[in-house]
Design an enzyme around this catalytic site. Structure first.
Site, mmCIF file in Angstrom:
data_model
loop_
_atom_site.group_PDB
_atom_site.id
_atom_site.type_symbol
_atom_site.label_atom_id
_atom_site.label_comp_id
_atom_site.label_asym_id
_atom_site.label_seq_id
_atom_site.Cartn_x
_atom_site.Cartn_y
_atom_site.Cartn_z
ATOM 1 N N CYS A 96 -0.946 1.378 -2.737
ATOM 2 C CA CYS A 96 -2.340 0.933 -2.614
ATOM 3 C C CYS A 96 -2.324 -0.590 -2.753
ATOM 4 C CB CYS A 96 -3.226 1.620 -3.651
ATOM 5 S SG CYS A 96 -2.624 1.514 -5.348
ATOM 6 N N ARG A 101 -4.212 4.485 -7.523
ATOM 7 C CA ARG A 101 -4.127 5.463 -6.431
ATOM 8 C C ARG A 101 -2.682 5.850 -6.138
ATOM 9 N NH1 ARG A 101 -7.876 1.876 -2.525
ATOM 10 N NH2 ARG A 101 -6.962 0.278 -3.888
#
Length: 589
Positions: A317, A323
């Site tokens: 990410c 993430r």
């Protein structure tokens, strides 16, 4: 280096200790302590149960300040009995010194020096993680800082071959190509050394902009096309801030929609046409998916790339610590459930490994995220109930029971740590705080359309447009839904409240206890005769989730009780008592 599968490396006390430490302190490699060293030793022991590996030292964070002090490079899988075979006497598959040197040279190419690092091995293919590419300010800032403190000498010897092959005539609008070529060239060499050919970018932006300055970039918008030899997938996924909405929505990702109309969202989903078609997913409507559906489909895509590809995959990410660990952890757990990775680990052991290695030692700041209510860490393990079906399995099995797998997952009562629906309804009707997030929660029409395919001349250098579908020169299909066309209902608030009070399936009385399940899933992947083949994956993931909920409720749960303004404490206490995780004197068991 291997250990017997019967020798338990971790127990419940170990899980409580690491979660307690994780929730209070963000890991920094230079702040080594005996406790952190203990976490690392256990991780090495867990890796050793299934793999021959090499270790790259990052003792004081000289490679990266928020990477593990002992970086593990998995080389090959051992037998299912956890014992070493003839290959134990074979020299390492990697020149560790050369690999470490390449990591050192390439680290400035990526944000926060979080270089490409292999973390999972499946069928001989590396699954790697990193941050996104550094922008000009960071590349020049970090390299200048390093030059100053090295006494005026470069710590990264120039690689003339890489420098020459990537150098191009500078454009009239930029003179930064020499330094960009140097570091991004080393980054590319590292990717190729690890046989990585596919890059999956989870950023919502093409470039991260702060105060009008491009602070990070990404492979998909490298203007010199240095990454043109790689298969680049743009998979925009909500950042950690959105998981505040997940929490405010009763920790429920169903019918929770990200607002794609925000100004900073400028990355479109882009997937190679062949891959998009083979997955059988209608990617055109990705902006109409709720949090559960988009996570499911992205995970399916990553698993497809691992299964059908012949080389490694990189997932990143922006900074690579929210993430990125979410999907890395889900991949590790999914592969474990299929006995495709860490086959000799019990549910408690794989849970410890992914918390310690994928989250804590790679820099996720759980303390900060809990304080802000951005519960991406909890979402990861709660989400396991949505991937128990064989649709997420790398093992080909009969499909006769797949239709009922999701219903079974939703209907089983398990020790949950968070809101029940009735208490959630009362909380939401009494407060509007959960609806005032900066990131709007919207309901989007998910009218399906046929799977989109497009065949273009690969020699074309220009993008051709067909409505909101773009065919790029590298054979990828980019799906762009105009922000103005996103449908919203008149009252998003009403949609959320209705979602939180919808009927729930009655729990099945045949549910087996966690102790009974542990007897059949705690060892390696030998399949007991009384467990149907298609249910083994579900039972293994359920066991991990139940174990996580148990320790999370005892370690993190009491902190919610100290937040009377949120109203969560009484809800959690009520729910935990109902499912039997809390003793009569208020003690969590």
């Amino acid at each position: 280096m291997g250990e017997s599968q019967g020798a338990a490396v971790v127990n419940e006390t170990d899980l409580r200790q690491i979660l307690d430490h994780f929730s209070k302190t963000q890991y920094r490699a230079r702040d080594g302590s005996s406790k952190v060293e203990g976490f690392e030793r256990k991780c090495l022991a867990l890796f050793a149960k299934d793999y021959k590996y090499s270790v790259i030292l990052n003792s004081n964070g000289e490679l990266c300040g928020h990477y593990p002090g002992k970086l593990v490079v998995l080389e090959y899988m051992l037998g299912t009995d956890g014992l070493l075979g003839e290959r134990d006497h074979v020299e390492s598959m990697y020149d560790v010194a050369k690999l470490r040197e390449m990591m050192c040279r390439s680290r400035f190419a990526r944000c926060r020096e979080r270089f490409v690092m292999p973390v999972i091995l499946c069928d001989g293919k590396h699954i790697c993680r990193s941050a996104t590419l550094s922008g000009g300010p960071e590349i020049y800032g970090r390299s200048g800082f390093n030059y100053f403190f090295s006494g005026g000498e470069s710590a990264e010897p120039e690689d003339e071959e890489t420098f020459t092959s990537l150098s191009r005539s500078p454009s009239t609008s930029s003179n930064d190509w020499p330094l960009f070529d140097r570091y991004r060239g080393q980054d590319i060499k590292l990717l190729k050394m690890l046989s990585v050919t596919t890059v999956c970018d989870l950023m919502l932006e093409n470039k991260k902009v702060k105060f009008g300055v491009n602070v990070t970039s990404s492979e998909k918008v490298d203007k010199e096309h240095r990454y043109s030899d790689f298969c680049l997938l743009s998979l925009p996924y909500p950042g950690c801030e959105f998981f505040k909405d997940f929490r405010d929505n009763g920790f429920n990702g169903v019918n929770l929609f990200f607002d794609w109309s925000q100004d900073f969202v400028d990355a479109d989903l882009s997937i190679p046409d062949r891959v998009a078609t083979a997955t059988g997913i209608d990617w055109h409507v990705y902006r109409s998916w709720d949090l559960v559906r988009i996570t499911q489909n992205y995970l399916k895509l990553l698993l497809f790339l691992i299964k059908d590809g012949d080389s490694g995959v990189l997932v990143h990410c922006i900074s690579g610590w929210d993430r990125t660990p979410l999907f890395i952890s889900l991949l590790r757990l999914s592969l474990w459930a299929d006995c495709k990775a860490h086959a000799n680990l019990s549910a408690a052991e794989i849970l410890y490994l992914t918390i310690a290695y994928d989250w804590l030692l790679f820099g996720h700041n759980l303390c900060d995220r809990l304080g802000k209510g951005e519960d991406v860490f909890f979402f990861c393990f709660n989400f396991l109930k949505h991937i128990t079906s064989d649709d997420f399995s790398l093992i080909q099995r009969s499909r006769r029971h797949r239709a009922s797998s999701r219903a079974d997952s939703e209907s089983c009562l398990e020790p949950m740590v968070l809101l029940d629906l009735e208490e959630s309804r009362k909380h939401k009707l009494g407060s509007n705080s959960s609806l005032s997030s900066n990131i709007s929660i919207t309901s989007i029409s998910s009218t399906s359309s046929p799977i989109l395919t497009s065949v273009q001349d690969s020699s074309s250098k220009e993008e051709t447009r067909n409505g909101d579908i773009h065919q790029t020169s590298n054979g990828a299909v980019r799906y762009n839904v105009p922000k103005s066309s996103i449908h919203r209902p008149e009252s998003a608030k009403q949609t959320i409240i209705q979602s939180a009070t919808s009927p729930v399936a009655v729990p099945r009385s045949c549910r087996r206890s966690s102790a009974d399940m542990a007897k059949s899933t705690s060892s390696a992947c030998g399949r007991p005769e009384h467990i149907p083949e298609e249910s083994l994956r579900k039972q293994r993931l359920d066991q991990v989730r139940m174990e996580f909920n148990k320790i999370y409720s005892s370690v993190i749960g009491p902190r919610y009780a100290m937040e009377p303004s949120t109203g969560l404490g009484s809800v959690i206490g009520s729910l935990v008592t109902k499912v039997g995780l809390k003793g009569g004197r208020g003690q969590y068991v």
